[in-house]
Design an enzyme around this catalytic site. Structure first.
Site, PDB file in Angstrom:
ATOM      1  N   ASP A 175      -4.265  -9.630  -0.580  1.00 39.42           N
ATOM      2  CA  ASP A 175      -4.532  -8.448  -1.481  1.00 39.42           C
ATOM      3  C   ASP A 175      -4.746  -7.258  -0.439  1.00 39.42           C
ATOM      4  O   ASP A 175      -4.204  -7.038   0.524  1.00 39.42           O
ATOM      5  CB  ASP A 175      -5.432  -8.491  -2.778  1.00 39.42           C
ATOM      6  CG  ASP A 175      -5.378  -7.579  -3.515  1.00 39.42           C
ATOM      7  OD1 ASP A 175      -4.829  -7.592  -4.786  1.00 39.42           O
ATOM      8  OD2 ASP A 175      -6.293  -6.457  -3.395  1.00 39.42           O
ATOM      9  N   TYR A 193      -6.772   2.499  -3.919  1.00 37.32           N
ATOM     10  CA  TYR A 193      -5.538   2.758  -4.527  1.00 37.32           C
ATOM     11  C   TYR A 193      -4.816   4.178  -4.158  1.00 37.32           C
ATOM     12  O   TYR A 193      -3.755   4.251  -3.794  1.00 37.32           O
ATOM     13  CB  TYR A 193      -5.435   2.399  -5.926  1.00 37.32           C
ATOM     14  CG  TYR A 193      -5.493   0.937  -6.050  1.00 37.32           C
ATOM     15  CD1 TYR A 193      -4.401   0.130  -6.293  1.00 37.32           C
ATOM     16  CD2 TYR A 193      -6.937   0.190  -6.145  1.00 37.32           C
ATOM     17  CE1 TYR A 193      -4.581  -1.282  -6.645  1.00 37.32           C
ATOM     18  CE2 TYR A 193      -6.830  -1.183  -6.357  1.00 37.32           C
ATOM     19  CZ  TYR A 193      -5.871  -1.831  -6.584  1.00 37.32           C
ATOM     20  OH  TYR A 193      -6.087  -3.271  -6.815  1.00 37.32           O
ATOM     21  N   HIS A 197      -3.405 -15.681  -6.512  1.00 36.55           N
ATOM     22  CA  HIS A 197      -3.645 -14.584  -5.788  1.00 36.55           C
ATOM     23  C   HIS A 197      -4.851 -14.762  -4.929  1.00 36.55           C
ATOM     24  O   HIS A 197      -5.035 -14.231  -3.955  1.00 36.55           O
ATOM     25  CB  HIS A 197      -3.704 -13.484  -6.664  1.00 36.55           C
ATOM     26  CG  HIS A 197      -3.759 -12.067  -6.067  1.00 36.55           C
ATOM     27  ND1 HIS A 197      -2.824 -11.881  -5.178  1.00 36.55           N
ATOM     28  CD2 HIS A 197      -4.744 -10.961  -6.196  1.00 36.55           C
ATOM     29  CE1 HIS A 197      -3.142 -10.284  -4.704  1.00 36.55           C
ATOM     30  NE2 HIS A 197      -4.268 -10.242  -5.262  1.00 36.55           N
TER      31      HIS A 197
END
Length: 375
Positions: free
Chosen positions: A175, A302, A353
């Site tokens: 990630d 982000y 994930h």
């Protein structure tokens, strides 16, 4: 070493009481008009988790475990970085820095620390483990200025490893940890001798799209699903992290619902997130967002760096592990175009994930193979 300060967690009881009071005052929405997770976290699933959080969950157990492992703070470029540092007893242990992502934390690695530092097999590689919390995550400081993207974080990790006395080390991540670890390799941060990714990044060529293999068809299908149904959170955090942050910082139930949906969507499970992780594991992780009130600060990464999830050429040794329920799977053919020294590729049977969290034994085996080939 004088620049590194010990850190002990001792959350005041009043903060835990405040959490319970906020849960008690929750104003719940009506039940969703569907019988699955297609509209988001179902009311019944969230109420079940929140009831356990309110009445049975024990934060002090998590707090004690983190304190026992050894927590520290160091300042890099004016920002406090929280990290765990667990040394192996083995003289030949390899220094390894591992980076979590969103909506994760250092909690993701709790099941692999002992296996990596103290392997049962004396012939297996051993590691000195460094687990930093990303800026704005966990108990790291919250950046007050822009610029803390993955490239700067990668350089900061280099400073951290140097302060710990490690002049040759390895890096690992998935990630955001994959983006940071890739940035370390691309920038060739001094000291880094190789990396492992459990979320390798690659992109297809026009030739791939014209005649895709089964693995490529799977990857393309997953990418379309992510874009159509699974990326709303990232667009919000990429464009308006402050707006979503108000709810995440103020409402424990809102925070839990935001994170639980991704635990369900991104783990290798049979329909329930509890097929992959326990309620305690998930709540330990949620507490590392709730207690430091970092719903907004974590989302800002982000805004800073979402464009960094792109293929980049790496010339130092790379190893990768492809878990079947990865949200953005990358076939080996796509990845090895950019990884010039790909020393190991593992196609895994199970896992999603959150590789270290979901499949700790398989994850450890992969790291031993990966870094054993780079030692």
């Amino acid at each position: 070493m004088s620049m590194i300060r010990p850190f002990t967690l001792a959350v005041p009881e009043a903060e835990l009481d405040d959490l319970k009071a906020r849960i008690d005052l929750t104003r719940w929405p009506e039940k969703e008009p569907v019988a699955d997770w297609s509209q988001g976290t179902p009311l019944a699933a969230l109420k079940d988790l929140v009831s356990y959080w309110r009445n049975q969950y024990d934060w002090r157990a998590c707090e004690a475990r983190l304190n026992a492992l050894g927590q520290f703070i160091t300042e890099v470029d004016g920002l406090d970085i929280h990290f765990l540092h667990v040394r192996s007893a083995r003289a030949d242990a390899m220094p390894l820095i591992m980076t979590h992502g969103w909506p994760g934390s250092v909690i993701e690695f709790m099941g692999v620390i002992d296996r990596l530092t103290n392997p049962d097999d004396p012939a297996a590689p051993a590691f000195h483990i460094v687990l930093p919390s990303l800026p704005g995550y966990g108990f790291s400081g919250k950046p007050k200025v822009t610029g803390w993207g993955v490239e700067k974080i990668g350089r900061a990790w280099g400073q951290l490893m140097a302060r710990l006395g490690y002049d040759r080390w390895f890096a690992q991540g998935g990630d955001w940890g994959s983006a940071v670890t890739t940035a370390i390799a691309v920038q060739q941060v001094p000291g880094c001798a190789g990396i492992h990714l459990n979320m390798p990044i690659g992109r297809p060529t026009e030739a791939d799209l014209a005649n895709p293999t089964p693995a490529e068809l799977k990857a393309l299908g997953a990418l379309k699903h992510y874009q159509d149904w699974d990326s709303g959170y990232s667009k919000q955090q990429q464009t308006r992290p402050q707006t979503v942050g108000y709810g995440l910082v103020d409402s424990p139930v809102g925070l839990a619902g935001w994170i639980l949906e991704k635990i369900w969507a991104w783990t290798d499970n049979g329909g329930s997130p509890w097929d992959a992780l326990s309620r305690d594991q998930v709540l330990d992780n949620i507490m590392l967002y709730w207690l430091p009130a970092n719903g907004a600060s974590s989302a800002r990464l982000y805004w800073e760096s979402f464009g960094s999830f792109a293929p980049q050429e790496i010339v130092i040794p790379v190893a990768a592990s492809a878990f079947p329920r990865e949200i953005l799977p990358t076939p080996r053919k796509w990845a090895e175009r950019n990884y010039r020294k790909l020393v190991h590729w593992g196609d895994m049977e199970r896992g999603g994930h959150f590789a270290a969290w979901e499949q700790p034994e398989a994850f450890v085996r992969e790291l031993r193979l990966a870094f054993g080939a780079m030692a």
